[in-house]
Write an enzyme that holds these catalytic residues in place. Structure first.
Site, PDB file in Angstrom:
ATOM      1  N   HIS A 251       0.818  -1.209   0.000  1.00 23.31           N
ATOM      2  CA  HIS A 251       0.000   0.000   0.000  1.00 23.31           C
ATOM      3  C   HIS A 251       0.853   1.260   0.000  1.00 23.31           C
ATOM      4  O   HIS A 251       0.536   2.238  -0.674  1.00 23.31           O
ATOM      5  CB  HIS A 251      -0.924   0.011   1.220  1.00 23.31           C
TER       6      HIS A 251
ATOM      7  N   HIS B 201     -10.108   2.229  -0.375  1.00 19.63           N
ATOM      8  CA  HIS B 201     -10.220   1.730   0.994  1.00 19.63           C
ATOM      9  C   HIS B 201     -10.977   0.405   0.938  1.00 19.63           C
ATOM     10  O   HIS B 201     -11.943   0.180   1.660  1.00 19.63           O
ATOM     11  CB  HIS B 201     -10.906   2.750   1.899  1.00 19.63           C
TER      12      HIS B 201
END
Length: 757
Positions: A47, A93
């Site tokens: 990420h 998300h």
């Protein structure tokens, strides 16, 4: 987390490989301690570091005359004229939202807002491309309701309108929803600020919420693993952050005020990897070092360990780099907006990021140094993987299996099955905040009046935004599917009279350790690159979300893009996807079929028939498509014909001409009689770069003349009006039947049984 608990070495428990651990040892010249390992684990996660994708992302074009800031910062920034700069960013998300839908989506909105105002821009609009499992699955319905509530609950409360997006339901997302969020902000161009920690002796001031145990590891942990089962996923809920939109609102105003007063050298959002990320990034980008006083950091839970404080992704926090003589002014602004402001560090010239067991008042030989690592090693020296890539073993066989050979028994029934109004989603969002919104959600693109952020003066221009993605196209051919997605965005902007300025992307893919997934990602990047080069559009930023898999099954490749466009002269509200009685219906753009491609490959209709991922997508002719987009743009914008000549317009994409017409009928309550669509292939084909125009009959000859002069393929297909939607030789439906199905499909599905999964 210790090895005696996990029965594995600490670095493995933290997600680091043996090779990565050896790289850390080489960098430090010693064994790292637990805190240092935790910091490297979050910063070197997929990420935060993009270690599997960076090598591919570099191929995307990112430069342009109007690009002020490209990839690598909190947001891309563009010069949009009149002394105004626009900041744009898209993020995902996905994994947090699968575990805790409301908070996962809410904090996704909060994070993207901070990306924007960290650049000095006021957020003015949000869009939310969402993807869930099928509506007949109770857990998917629960996730969908929670995500939509999270987006609306946070966005509405913080005071930023959600002006559009997408909502897709498909089995590929049954256990791995995609929650992507885009934000646009505006600022006076001179207020642009970058996240840099420069000037030894300058102070690192933490603004906003206290740090808690919610979100420890956060997306940097969740986004590095797929999902297994509901019980195991429930154990991950402490990694999901908890948002406070009212704190965010105060934080926005305080940060913009201190930037307006030129009180910060740099500002950085605390997103993925929390304080570790913010301090390492600002120090590395500034070519400096930083000492962090870990006991000075406000916490909201007792006895938090240093590794918890440094890696927590608790929300509503910003880091400002402040000259000591300006500190009192910064503290006064924070007090006025009732937010915490705490000096938690100091910029150094060492190049090292040190975590010191101190509150900042006793920094000396007695203060223990808990971590001491080169800042650049966390930010710029993460591993760069050239992961193995492989074409799927069945790729050629699937290409040879053309869905064009499938028979269509009832085109009308197939069309009705596709219809679903997503207004249940966007009706929960306040899209009129700031009173800039020209087109409400549900149009092909959102349009926002462009006002000067300093004075509120109207420029008589507008910005347009569209978010698009099509997993069905990309499941067939990720390269052509990605290119077709760019074309769709360009056409969506054209239908509101806008020309494209820039793109941001959110690359949602499966497990990068699977060679087929890395091939999909690489091919999608190349498809984007080809299309962006052809249209002259830069990619100014984006996000990569990997490990979107559940129970060992990868999602279909889903690259999602956000496209920003400019309406050079806003003379009237764009007509939108509607019909007016008596309007002449004109289909513009070619229906390919001569390049070896299949008309129905990757189409919604083919998927309904059980033919997913089969066939051969048509090769886009970018030159011809640009001509079509420019013509539609000029017709809608009143540049080529009098304003009002086009009374309705709709991009042709998912569902083909059939779904485009049905949606126009449902939105307007007007019927249409269509005489010139050859068969179900022409009805449901999704070849890009086409639009349906509803033309005022008094201006039909002028419109056709413009299209002919520009060489745009054009076909008069029918007339609007009446109480039926009829396509000669294929189907005949009542308008009431079409509108009822369109308006009730989603609410009926959500009311079906329990939504608790």
């Amino acid at each position: 987390m210790s090895s005696d608990v996990t029965d594995q070495p600490t670095h493995r428990a933290l997600g680091l490989t043996d090779d990565e651990y050896e790289d850390i040892r080489t960098t430090l010249g010693r064994d790292p301690n637990h805190l240092e390992l935790a910091m490297y684990s979050v910063m070197w996660s997929e990420h935060c570091s993009y270690k599997s994708s960076r090598v591919h992302l570099r191929r995307l074009p990112s430069e342009g005359d109007h690009v002020l800031v490209g990839p690598g910062e909190g947001a891309g920034v563009l010069d949009v004229g009149d002394g105004i700069a626009a900041a744009i960013r898209i993020e995902s998300h996905n994994h947090p939202s699968a575990i805790e839908p409301y908070q996962g989506a809410a904090t996704g909105v909060g994070g993207i807002l901070r990306d924007i105002f960290s650049m000095g821009a006021r957020p003015i609009a949000v869009m939310d491309p969402l993807r869930f499992g099928p509506l007949d699955d109770p857990r998917s319905r629960w996730v969908a309701e929670g995500v939509v509530a999270g987006v609306s609950g946070y966005g509405n409360s913080v005071g930023v309108p959600t002006v559009g997006g997408e909502t897709v339901f498909d089995p590929t997302y049954a256990e791995n929803p995609l929650v992507n969020v885009l934000c646009l902000g505006l600022m006076p161009a001179e207020r642009l600020v970058l996240g840099r920690a420069e000037g030894p002796g300058n102070l690192a001031v933490l603004l906003g919420s206290a740090t808690g145990r919610d979100g420890i590891g956060g997306v940097s942990v969740l986004a590095s693993a797929g999902f297994s089962d509901a019980e195991a996923d429930a154990d991950k809920r402490p990694s999901v952050q908890v948002g406070d939109p009212f704190e965010e609102k105060r934080l926005i105003e305080a940060c913009l005020e201190l930037l307006e007063g030129d009180l910060a050298v740099g500002v950085q959002d605390l997103g993925g990897a929390g304080i570790t990320c913010a301090t390492a990034e600002t120090a590395a980008k500034g070519g400096s070092g930083m000492d962090v006083f870990v006991r000075a950091i406000p916490t909201r839970e007792p006895h938090m360990e240093p590794f918890e404080v440094m890696t927590s992704e608790s929300q509503e926090r910003m880091l400002a780099i402040v000259e000591p003589e300006r500190l009192d002014e910064v503290l006064a602004i924070a007090a006025r907006w009732e937010i915490r402001a705490t000096v938690v560090g100091r910029v150094t010239d060492t190049g090292q990021l040190r975590v010191i067991d101190s509150d900042g008042t006793d920094v000396g030989e007695v203060a223990e140094v808990l971590a001491d690592v080169p800042a650049r090693s966390l930010e710029d020296e993460a591993p760069l993987y050239h992961r193995e890539m492989a074409v799927p073993a069945d790729f050629d066989a699937r290409r040879a299996d053309s869905p064009d050979a499938l028979a269509c028994e009832d085109a009308g029934a197939d069309l009705l099955e596709m219809l679903a109004d997503t207004s249940w989603v966007w009706s929960q969002y306040d899209h009129m905040l700031f009173l800039n919104t020209v087109t409400p959600p549900g149009a092909d693109a959102a349009v926002l009046r462009l006002k000067h952020p300093g004075t509120g003066e109207d420029t008589s221009r507008a910005l347009a935004m569209s978010t698009d993605g099509n997993h069905l196209w990309c499941a067939v051919d990720p390269r052509r599917g990605a290119a077709m997605t760019v074309v769709e965005s360009v056409m969506n902007l054209a239908t509101v009279g806008a020309r494209p300025l820039a793109m941001v992307n959110c690359l949602n893919f499966g497990n990068p350790e699977h060679p087929e997934v890395m091939w999909q990602l690489s091919e999608a990047v190349d498809g984007f690159t080809e299309a962006l080069d052809a249209f002259g559009v830069p990619c100014v930023g984006g996000n990569v979300s990997l490990y979107n898999e559940s129970r060992g099954s990868d999602i279909d490749p889903t690259p999602v893009i956000g496209m920003l466009g400019m309406v050079d002269r806003l003379v009237a509200r764009p007509p939108g996807p509607t019909l007016v009685e008596g309007g002449r219906l004109v289909l513009v753009g070619a229906l390919p079929g001569t390049d070896g491609g299949d008309l129905l490959a990757g189409s919604r209709w083919a998927a309904q028939q059980g033919s997913r991922g089969t066939g051969n997508l048509c090769e886009p002719d970018f030159g011809a498509l640009e001509v079509v987009a420019a013509a539609v743009r000029d017709l809608v914008g009143g540049q080529a014909v009098p304003a009002g000549a086009i009374v309705g317009v709709h991009d042709v994409a998912e569902g083909g001409v059939g779904l485009a017409l049905a949606e126009m009928v449902a939105r307007s309550g007007e019927g249409a009689t269509i005489a010139r669509i050859e068969d179900h292939r022409a009805l449901f084909a999704e070849s890009p770069g086409r639009a349906v125009l509803c033309v005022d009959p008094e201006h039909l000859s002028e419109v056709l003349a413009v299209l002919e002069e520009r060489g745009v393929p054009t076909q008069r297909i029918g007339v609007a009006g009446g109480d039926r939607l009829s396509v000669k030789g294929l189907f005949d439906l009542e308008v009431a039947q079409v509108t009822s199905r369109w308006s009730s499909a989603l609410p009926d599905a959500l009311d079906r049984g329990t939504t608790q999964g």
